[in-house]
Design a protein around this motif. Structure first.
Motif, mmCIF file in Angstrom:
data_model
loop_
_atom_site.group_PDB
_atom_site.id
_atom_site.type_symbol
_atom_site.label_atom_id
_atom_site.label_comp_id
_atom_site.label_asym_id
_atom_site.label_seq_id
_atom_site.Cartn_x
_atom_site.Cartn_y
_atom_site.Cartn_z
ATOM 1 N N ARG A 89 -68.980 17.713 -22.624
ATOM 2 C CA ARG A 89 -68.762 19.099 -23.019
ATOM 3 C C ARG A 89 -67.301 19.457 -22.782
ATOM 4 O O ARG A 89 -66.695 18.973 -21.835
ATOM 5 N N VAL A 90 -66.757 20.305 -23.630
ATOM 6 C CA VAL A 90 -65.371 20.739 -23.513
ATOM 7 C C VAL A 90 -65.326 22.259 -23.449
ATOM 8 O O VAL A 90 -65.989 22.942 -24.231
ATOM 9 N N THR A 91 -64.552 22.768 -22.505
ATOM 10 C CA THR A 91 -64.310 24.210 -22.421
ATOM 11 C C THR A 91 -62.807 24.454 -22.436
ATOM 12 O O THR A 91 -62.066 23.820 -21.677
ATOM 13 N N ALA A 92 -62.369 25.345 -23.312
ATOM 14 C CA ALA A 92 -60.954 25.723 -23.373
ATOM 15 C C ALA A 92 -60.799 27.097 -22.728
ATOM 16 O O ALA A 92 -61.439 28.064 -23.150
ATOM 17 N N PHE A 93 -59.980 27.162 -21.696
ATOM 18 C CA PHE A 93 -59.756 28.421 -20.999
ATOM 19 C C PHE A 93 -58.520 29.107 -21.570
ATOM 20 O O PHE A 93 -57.408 28.612 -21.425
ATOM 21 N N LYS A 94 -58.746 30.244 -22.209
ATOM 22 C CA LYS A 94 -57.657 31.041 -22.751
ATOM 23 C C LYS A 94 -57.398 32.217 -21.801
ATOM 24 O O LYS A 94 -57.954 32.272 -20.704
ATOM 25 N N ALA A 95 -56.567 33.157 -22.220
ATOM 26 C CA ALA A 95 -56.338 34.340 -21.387
ATOM 27 C C ALA A 95 -57.678 35.028 -21.141
ATOM 28 O O ALA A 95 -58.502 35.149 -22.059
ATOM 29 N N GLU A 100 -64.275 38.797 -18.071
ATOM 30 C CA GLU A 100 -63.810 37.846 -17.057
ATOM 31 C C GLU A 100 -62.879 38.505 -16.049
ATOM 32 O O GLU A 100 -62.937 38.214 -14.851
ATOM 33 N N ARG A 101 -62.032 39.412 -16.507
ATOM 34 C CA ARG A 101 -61.120 40.104 -15.591
ATOM 35 C C ARG A 101 -61.854 41.011 -14.619
ATOM 36 O O ARG A 101 -61.329 41.348 -13.555
ATOM 37 N N ALA A 102 -63.074 41.397 -14.982
ATOM 38 C CA ALA A 102 -63.859 42.265 -14.108
ATOM 39 C C ALA A 102 -64.477 41.497 -12.940
ATOM 40 O O ALA A 102 -65.100 42.109 -12.061
ATOM 41 N N TYR A 105 -61.373 35.409 -10.325
ATOM 42 C CA TYR A 105 -60.768 34.503 -11.314
ATOM 43 C C TYR A 105 -61.466 33.153 -11.411
ATOM 44 O O TYR A 105 -61.310 32.444 -12.405
ATOM 45 N N LEU A 106 -62.247 32.776 -10.395
ATOM 46 C CA LEU A 106 -62.957 31.501 -10.444
ATOM 47 C C LEU A 106 -64.336 31.614 -11.098
ATOM 48 O O LEU A 106 -64.982 30.596 -11.348
ATOM 49 N N TRP A 107 -64.769 32.825 -11.368
ATOM 50 C CA TRP A 107 -66.117 33.025 -11.905
ATOM 51 C C TRP A 107 -66.338 32.262 -13.208
ATOM 52 O O TRP A 107 -67.325 31.558 -13.376
#
Length: 269
Positions: A89-95, A100-102, A105-107
């Motif tokens: 599986r691949v996950t791309a983390f963007k801004a 997510e900001r709520a 940051y590791l959530w």
């Protein structure tokens, strides 16, 4: 045979300048031999992933970090070219988005850790949260240190619960990045990859190089070491990461579960 030792970050002070992004120790033979070697490694990686899935207990997390155009997408495409998509599986983390900001940051990272028997690839990762905020001045030194410690704890948790963590920083030169960005602009078919914000980040090249040095030195550990991958050569980058993954999976001594003796002599009709 080329060694990974020089490219492994052992903590303490570390300088990216000590590693030439044009190094190519894993390129052996002519171009065809290199392509054949990558094909062989990709096939072996598929076999090892099948064993990982069959064993069903442990998992692998591959973290890919690097400056724009360093080749994270290309690495995934070539290294896993022969691997079943059911096992990777691949996950791309963007801004981060508003949701997510709520949260901490590791959530969003913890929500995307690999399942048992799976290889998970992170295209960018939780390290964006110690690189970008520090360079942009959004966090102070005390918060940066707290995040380094939290990341180490997070990765220790993964390691102690059966995840083998492989972290690769794709190291390219500023000159090669310029050439790749220019190619995206000059070729209409590739222009969709280009964002003007890439140029804003490029202006802060030195600051990001220093931020990487700090992050790699602070978070490379026995349970989650960093490897710096010379990536000016795309083929070298792919070969080195493929060989590192194969070496890692071989070292796990994977094996299929014991056969069920009740199936001995069973005939399907």
């Amino acid at each position: 045979m080329a060694s990974f030792k020089k490219y492994r970050v052992d903590g303490g002070k570390f300088s990216l300048a000590s590693i030439d992004p044009a190094d190519s120790p894993f390129l052996e033979g002519d171009e065809q031999a290199q392509r054949d070697r990558l094909e062989q490694l990709a096939g072996e990686l598929d076999d090892l992933q099948n064993l990982l899935h069959a064993e069903g207990r442990r998992k692998v997390l591959l973290v890919l970090q690097g400056m724009d155009t360093s080749g994270k997408d290309g690495t995934i495409r070539w290294v896993f070219s022969r691997t079943s998509p059911l096992g990777v599986r691949v996950t791309a983390f963007k801004a981060p988005n508003d949701d997510e900001r709520a949260r901490d940051y590791l959530w969003r990272c913890h929500a995307n850790v690999p399942r048992s028997g799976e290889i998970m690839v992170w295209n960018r990762s939780h390290y964006e949260d110690v690189l970008v905020p520090w360079v942009e001045g959004w966090i102070d030194k005390a918060e940066l240190r707290r995040r380094y410690a939290q990341i180490q704890d997070f990765e220790r948790l993964l390691a102690e619960t059966g995840t083998v963590v492989v972290k690769c920083m794709l190291h390219i030169s500023k000159k090669v990045q310029r050439e790749r960005l220019q190619a995206r602009i000059d070729e209409p078919a590739k222009r969709w990859k280009f964002q003007r914000s890439d140029l804003d980040v490029r202006k802060k090249w030195a600051a990001y190089q220093h931020a990487y040095e700090q992050a790699l030195a602070a978070t490379s550990s026995r349970h989650a070491p960093w490897h710096v991958i010379p990536a000016d050569s795309k083929r070298h980058r792919n070969l080195m990461i493929a060989q590192l993954l194969v070496k890692t999976l071989r070292g796990m001594e994977l094996a299929v579960p014991p056969a069920d003796p009740s199936l001995d002599g069973l005939v399907v009709v």
